[in-house]
Design an enzyme around this catalytic site. Sequence first.
Site, short mmCIF file in Angstrom:
data_model
loop_
_atom_site.label_atom_id
_atom_site.label_comp_id
_atom_site.label_asym_id
_atom_site.label_seq_id
_atom_site.Cartn_x
_atom_site.Cartn_y
_atom_site.Cartn_z
N GLY A 392 0.81 -1.20 0.00
CA GLY A 392 0.00 0.00 0.00
C GLY A 392 0.85 1.26 0.00
O GLY A 392 2.05 1.23 -0.31
N ARG A 394 2.25 3.08 2.32
CA ARG A 394 3.49 3.07 3.10
C ARG A 394 4.56 2.23 2.42
O ARG A 394 5.72 2.62 2.35
CB ARG A 394 3.25 2.56 4.52
CG ARG A 394 4.50 2.71 5.41
CD ARG A 394 4.28 2.18 6.82
NE ARG A 394 5.37 2.57 7.71
CZ ARG A 394 6.51 1.88 7.87
NH1 ARG A 394 6.72 0.77 7.17
NH2 ARG A 394 7.43 2.31 8.71
N CYS A 395 4.16 1.07 1.90
CA CYS A 395 5.13 0.21 1.22
C CYS A 395 5.78 0.92 0.04
O CYS A 395 6.96 0.70 -0.26
CB CYS A 395 4.45 -1.05 0.70
SG CYS A 395 3.87 -2.18 1.97
N MET A 396 5.01 1.76 -0.65
CA MET A 396 5.50 2.40 -1.88
C MET A 396 6.29 3.67 -1.63
O MET A 396 6.61 4.39 -2.58
CB MET A 396 4.32 2.72 -2.80
CG MET A 396 3.59 1.52 -3.33
SD MET A 396 2.36 1.95 -4.58
CE MET A 396 1.20 2.94 -3.61
#
Length: 405
Positions: A392, A394-396
């Site tokens: 999502g 945060r991951c990106m």
Amino acid sequence: MNASGSAPLGANSEVGQLRAVLLHRPGDELKRLTPRNNDQLLFDGLPWVDRAQEEHDAFADLLRSRGVEVLLLSDLLTETLGASGAARIQGIGAAVDARKLGHTLAQELAAHLRGVPAPDLSTILTAGMTFDELPVAANTASLVRRMHHGGDFVIDPLPNLLFTRDSSFWIGPRVAITSLALPARVRETSLTDIIYAHHPRFRGARRAYESHTAPVEGGDVLLLAPGVVAVGVGERTTPAGAEALARSVFEDELAHTVLVVPIAQARASMHLDTVCTMVDHDAVVMYPIIQDTLSAFTIHREDKGVSIRGADPFLTAAAEAMGIGKLRVIDTGLDNVTAEREQWDDGNNTLALAPGVVVAYERNVETNARLEASGIEVLRIAGSELGSGRGGPRCMSCPVARDPL
């Protein structure tokens, strides 16, 4: 701001005002995914690349509209390769694997890549190269070249570069270069290492943690408060990696407490930030099914080493380490089926732009509604294609500059 007009590098929390962030716009590496290789390359499907790029562009534009400087990994990599011969040698050395290609082909390929223009080399290092694309003739003395099929990879693509959170993270004024657990992702850190070592924007940036063999991935690391770090241990980060990180940040006086949080070793919960992220200085959004069972070992820096306590309930241990009475959990109030669906779709994986302001995927309707009911401003983005790699907002994103709390 520093002398160049850029925000000072570093972060000491998850929620301080975000000033600059590192993203990777999806590119040709996603076009390398096929039904034969998507599992090996850690994607659950084959994303529609044009739509994924549109979604990512909208994400980047949203951040810019909120005053965040967006740094794109491919741009930084191209600039670095064009300016630094050492960076070129390092990048080519990491990509050309003689154990896979054999001595003859590895030498020929490396020699060719040394003369490739920086933009093209950047694309090859991220999107990979097939045998069909080799400049080396099929009648070469390389047995590997003669026996491989044209569509096989000489250099593997890196579709998970999309998730810039994992290969590096900032803690205080320093950057940590991580050790990624799975073969499909290991080479990603060579690219972030090149950028942080050789790009002028990061000149003088000191390292917090790097080159440990035990895996630590940035998605497992949450900066709960100044001096307090949570590290998930599960499918990716190992106990040895968490211990090495704790000792490193203690030695550099970047933290006084590290909470090591065991999580299920499952695809759905590959990182701590897939089940829990901070949305305010004293609040988290958490997968409700694990709220009462999540635990933590507390590691403290001591004069003559470290002390380890626990395991204790995570929420209790976190609040104590942060010096607050209670860590507020946003009550998503979801039934188990809806909670599981929205967690799988990264409902708990939010990116905080400031205390009480987060970016989230629009598809997680119930989770977003509960966040807003709790006073959190939710900025929604589309992610139907971006989410196929199980990540999502945060991951990106890798925050490289946040205001201190």
